[in-house]
Write a protein that holds these residues in place. Sequence first.
Motif, PDB file in Angstrom:
ATOM      1  N   PRO A 400       0.810  -1.234   0.000  1.00 46.62           N
ATOM      2  CA  PRO A 400       0.000   0.000   0.000  1.00 46.62           C
ATOM      3  C   PRO A 400       0.838   1.277   0.000  1.00 46.62           C
ATOM      4  O   PRO A 400       0.516   2.237  -0.698  1.00 46.62           O
ATOM      5  CB  PRO A 400      -0.831  -0.130   1.284  1.00 46.62           C
ATOM      6  N   ASP A 401       1.948   1.310   0.760  1.00 45.40           N
ATOM      7  CA  ASP A 401       2.731   2.556   0.802  1.00 45.40           C
ATOM      8  C   ASP A 401       3.391   2.863  -0.542  1.00 45.40           C
ATOM      9  O   ASP A 401       3.683   4.024  -0.844  1.00 45.40           O
ATOM     10  CB  ASP A 401       3.775   2.510   1.938  1.00 45.40           C
ATOM     11  N   ASP A 402       3.613   1.834  -1.369  1.00 46.13           N
ATOM     12  CA  ASP A 402       4.148   2.086  -2.719  1.00 46.13           C
ATOM     13  C   ASP A 402       3.132   2.879  -3.544  1.00 46.13           C
ATOM     14  O   ASP A 402       3.491   3.822  -4.263  1.00 46.13           O
ATOM     15  CB  ASP A 402       4.432   0.752  -3.442  1.00 46.13           C
ATOM     16  N   VAL A 403       1.868   2.489  -3.441  1.00 49.77           N
ATOM     17  CA  VAL A 403       0.810   3.153  -4.219  1.00 49.77           C
ATOM     18  C   VAL A 403       0.628   4.587  -3.716  1.00 49.77           C
ATOM     19  O   VAL A 403       0.463   5.522  -4.515  1.00 49.77           O
ATOM     20  CB  VAL A 403      -0.516   2.361  -4.131  1.00 49.77           C
ATOM     21  N   VAL A 404       0.674   4.750  -2.403  1.00 51.13           N
ATOM     22  CA  VAL A 404       0.524   6.093  -1.827  1.00 51.13           C
ATOM     23  C   VAL A 404       1.654   7.001  -2.332  1.00 51.13           C
ATOM     24  O   VAL A 404       1.423   8.162  -2.717  1.00 51.13           O
ATOM     25  CB  VAL A 404       0.522   6.021  -0.281  1.00 51.13           C
ATOM     26  N   ALA A 405       2.877   6.469  -2.384  1.00 50.00           N
ATOM     27  CA  ALA A 405       4.020   7.271  -2.870  1.00 50.00           C
ATOM     28  C   ALA A 405       3.786   7.696  -4.318  1.00 50.00           C
ATOM     29  O   ALA A 405       4.113   8.829  -4.702  1.00 50.00           O
ATOM     30  CB  ALA A 405       5.308   6.465  -2.745  1.00 50.00           C
ATOM     31  N   THR A 406       3.206   6.815  -5.111  1.00 47.61           N
ATOM     32  CA  THR A 406       2.931   7.155  -6.516  1.00 47.61           C
ATOM     33  C   THR A 406       1.861   8.240  -6.611  1.00 47.61           C
ATOM     34  O   THR A 406       1.993   9.191  -7.396  1.00 47.61           O
ATOM     35  CB  THR A 406       2.495   5.885  -7.292  1.00 47.61           C
ATOM     36  N   THR A 407       0.806   8.106  -5.790  1.00 43.21           N
ATOM     37  CA  THR A 407      -0.266   9.115  -5.799  1.00 43.21           C
ATOM     38  C   THR A 407       0.303  10.483  -5.413  1.00 43.21           C
ATOM     39  O   THR A 407      -0.017  11.504  -6.034  1.00 43.21           O
ATOM     40  CB  THR A 407      -1.382   8.701  -4.815  1.00 43.21           C
ATOM     41  N   GLU A 408       1.173  10.500  -4.409  1.00 35.33           N
ATOM     42  CA  GLU A 408       1.764  11.777  -3.977  1.00 35.33           C
ATOM     43  C   GLU A 408       2.612  12.396  -5.095  1.00 35.33           C
ATOM     44  O   GLU A 408       2.589  13.606  -5.314  1.00 35.33           O
ATOM     45  CB  GLU A 408       2.611  11.562  -2.720  1.00 35.33           C
ATOM     46  N   LEU A 409       3.328  11.539  -5.808  1.00 35.85           N
ATOM     47  CA  LEU A 409       4.147  12.053  -6.917  1.00 35.85           C
ATOM     48  C   LEU A 409       3.242  12.635  -8.012  1.00 35.85           C
ATOM     49  O   LEU A 409       3.514  13.713  -8.553  1.00 35.85           O
ATOM     50  CB  LEU A 409       5.050  10.944  -7.472  1.00 35.85           C
ATOM     51  N   VAL A 410       2.156  11.921  -8.332  1.00 37.23           N
ATOM     52  CA  VAL A 410       1.211  12.418  -9.352  1.00 37.23           C
ATOM     53  C   VAL A 410       0.710  13.807  -8.940  1.00 37.23           C
ATOM     54  O   VAL A 410       0.633  14.727  -9.761  1.00 37.23           O
ATOM     55  CB  VAL A 410       0.026  11.437  -9.541  1.00 37.23           C
ATOM     56  N   GLU A 411       0.410  13.974  -7.667  1.00 38.67           N
ATOM     57  CA  GLU A 411      -0.089  15.283  -7.203  1.00 38.67           C
ATOM     58  C   GLU A 411       0.982  16.372  -7.342  1.00 38.67           C
ATOM     59  O   GLU A 411       0.672  17.516  -7.660  1.00 38.67           O
ATOM     60  CB  GLU A 411      -0.637  15.161  -5.777  1.00 38.67           C
ATOM     61  N   ARG A 412       2.243  16.002  -7.124  1.00 38.89           N
ATOM     62  CA  ARG A 412       3.321  16.998  -7.280  1.00 38.89           C
ATOM     63  C   ARG A 412       3.549  17.377  -8.753  1.00 38.89           C
ATOM     64  O   ARG A 412       4.153  18.389  -9.061  1.00 38.89           O
ATOM     65  CB  ARG A 412       4.634  16.456  -6.687  1.00 38.89           C
ATOM     66  N   LEU A 413       3.065  16.538  -9.663  1.00 38.13           N
ATOM     67  CA  LEU A 413       3.270  16.799 -11.099  1.00 38.13           C
ATOM     68  C   LEU A 413       2.188  17.698 -11.690  1.00 38.13           C
ATOM     69  O   LEU A 413       2.210  17.995 -12.885  1.00 38.13           O
ATOM     70  CB  LEU A 413       3.332  15.470 -11.875  1.00 38.13           C
ATOM     71  N   ARG A 414       1.244  18.123 -10.875  1.00 44.04           N
ATOM     72  CA  ARG A 414       0.095  18.897 -11.351  1.00 44.04           C
ATOM     73  C   ARG A 414       0.487  20.136 -12.181  1.00 44.04           C
ATOM     74  O   ARG A 414      -0.168  20.459 -13.171  1.00 44.04           O
ATOM     75  CB  ARG A 414      -0.766  19.306 -10.152  1.00 44.04           C
ATOM     76  N   PRO A 415       1.582  20.855 -11.815  1.00 43.36           N
ATOM     77  CA  PRO A 415       1.883  22.061 -12.606  1.00 43.36           C
ATOM     78  C   PRO A 415       2.358  21.784 -14.036  1.00 43.36           C
ATOM     79  O   PRO A 415       2.520  22.733 -14.797  1.00 43.36           O
ATOM     80  CB  PRO A 415       3.018  22.732 -11.809  1.00 43.36           C
ATOM     81  N   TYR A 416       2.618  20.530 -14.355  1.00 42.77           N
ATOM     82  CA  TYR A 416       3.261  20.249 -15.645  1.00 42.77           C
ATOM     83  C   TYR A 416       2.280  19.645 -16.641  1.00 42.77           C
ATOM     84  O   TYR A 416       1.651  18.620 -16.364  1.00 42.77           O
ATOM     85  CB  TYR A 416       4.465  19.309 -15.444  1.00 42.77           C
ATOM     86  N   ARG A 417       2.210  20.271 -17.833  1.00 43.66           N
ATOM     87  CA  ARG A 417       1.278  19.835 -18.876  1.00 43.66           C
ATOM     88  C   ARG A 417       1.591  18.389 -19.289  1.00 43.66           C
ATOM     89  O   ARG A 417       2.680  18.107 -19.795  1.00 43.66           O
ATOM     90  CB  ARG A 417       1.411  20.751 -20.092  1.00 43.66           C
ATOM     91  N   SER A 418       0.637  17.508 -19.067  1.00 43.65           N
ATOM     92  CA  SER A 418       0.881  16.089 -19.359  1.00 43.65           C
ATOM     93  C   SER A 418      -0.407  15.308 -19.166  1.00 43.65           C
ATOM     94  O   SER A 418      -1.361  15.795 -18.565  1.00 43.65           O
ATOM     95  CB  SER A 418       1.937  15.529 -18.389  1.00 43.65           C
ATOM     96  N   LEU A 419      -0.428  14.103 -19.693  1.00 45.77           N
ATOM     97  CA  LEU A 419      -1.499  13.158 -19.388  1.00 45.77           C
ATOM     98  C   LEU A 419      -0.856  12.026 -18.599  1.00 45.77           C
ATOM     99  O   LEU A 419       0.263  11.611 -18.914  1.00 45.77           O
ATOM    100  CB  LEU A 419      -2.127  12.607 -20.671  1.00 45.77           C
TER     101      LEU A 419
END
Lengths: 507, 79
Positions: A400-419
Amino acid sequence: MSMTFDIVITTDRSMMSDHHHHEFLGFMTTGPAFGVPEWLWGWIAAPKPKVDKLGRPKVAPYGLRKIEAALQDAGFNAAVVDPDHIDKHLDTMKVLMIGHHDFFAYGPPSSEWWTITGKEPYNRVSFRRFMESPAIREAKRRGVKIIVGGPAAWQWLWALDEWRKWGVDTVVDGEAERVVVDLAKKALAGEELPDYVFIGPADVPQTVEEIPNINHASVNGLVEIMRGCPRGCKFCSVTLRPWRSIPIEKVLDEIKVNMSEGEKGIILHSEDVLLYYADGIRPRPEPLIKLHSAVRQLTDEPIGWSHASLAAIAYAEEKHKLVTKITDILFSSKKQRYLGVEVGLETGSIKLARKIMPAKAAPYRIEEYPEVVERAFAIMHEHNIIPAATLIAGLPGEEPDDVVATTELVERLRPYRSLIVPMFFVPMGAFKNLEWFRRNSIRPEHVELLKATLRHSAYWARDIVDRFYLKGSRYVLVRAAIKWIVNYIERKAEEAARAVEVRAGGG
Amino acid sequence: MTARGMMTADTPYIIVWDPRKEGPDFVRKALREAFLKASKRVVVRVIADDISYMEQLREILSEFIAQTIIVERIRGSGE
């Protein structure tokens, strides 16, 4: 040239299309129709290409073009034919070769959409419709040998009912340019064919010169510049193949074939474009600048990349300012304002990255991977490079903590234009009982990850469609349809996530 | 058909498998042996009338990636 063919090479409509000259729209074939009727989904994702009198399409998937070239160069009367025109060749055809990326939707992301929605993806429905069409059934009745292959060849081993029912003679798995010539000889001589061939290192083309150049245009002008990948990620089969860069002259020759047949697009295909003639996993400026300059000199049309790794993007820019130099070359044409590319983000968890892809951050340390990802996204944003990033979730060994780390990274990527698209690992056994799989394998933290990626991608999708991807009046209908689907997905996202949550037993 | 006709040069390593008499481990062991003998090509001749044997073989095939593996059937003898 004879007017009909002994060997016909084809695939179903989900693959035989130029996707309105926008490769990324092709991804829609991996999902079921969502928010619009299936015919409209099909029209957006995979419109029919133009064909000649014999049903030969103006453009065809690159892999089919390679097989066509190998057979034609060996003297066979062979051609790629559109799936709607197979009946024109029933009187002469002796062998039918069919390739696909995802015959049965067992690969990502099709398997994921199927699992989440419970609906068969468009590509699976389309392929079945094709195999059960009157022309294919008649071909089989007349004794035509059916040989299937391509990146999804392995799926036939898990589809024995269809293998039997549709009368497939041989499944070929691997780089087939050499082997297909032997198989064609056997088939035309009426000899017994093997059930299955896995092509090992001794039977792939041994030199790049042995890889035939395409004789006719490929979809969206895709040409390969490299085969294989040196990173050795455990979930990826490409890494098993020898790593070879294709000489620049050969790349240019194929682009000229595309241009001579009116295909204006150019996509440089590689598992990692920046590793073209690299020094191990360190990008080298000279071959990359030479390649991009040479292609830009040939044409002022937009040039695309198929895939790049985030570590290579970060290293190339930080060490050599290479992303700046290459985009300066590309954007020297007024026709090109952005560059699209697929990148494998995979995970934000250092712990998981160390287990499944220890070389993914190289030449940086794997412990730096999340920062490398962020730096690469920032570099791409600054240079009008729009990544479609994939994540891999649900792998055996994931916690579970692996998935949480990925979700947190996705949230940090919000400023960057991407899909950003999550790819859930779906084991083969899951297709026998999707409800069981949902209940037991999709956990609440996966639902949070799904929500985070939906929020990110919906946020950027409109901006990309309006400002970059589908500009111009000729795309007005496609643009409207895509925006309708994005709005629909956004409206339904929370509802869909809740449904998955409930099905997964988390709500 | 023989594997020699199918590919070129090197003599292939031949495995004959009767799924009615031996389990799939027989093939795994033989493929491992072929690998240790550095055979570049292996032919698995399966005594069977149809492709049902693949259900037993598919997991094993995915374990071997260093050789060309040709699976052919000796048809009509699986009675």
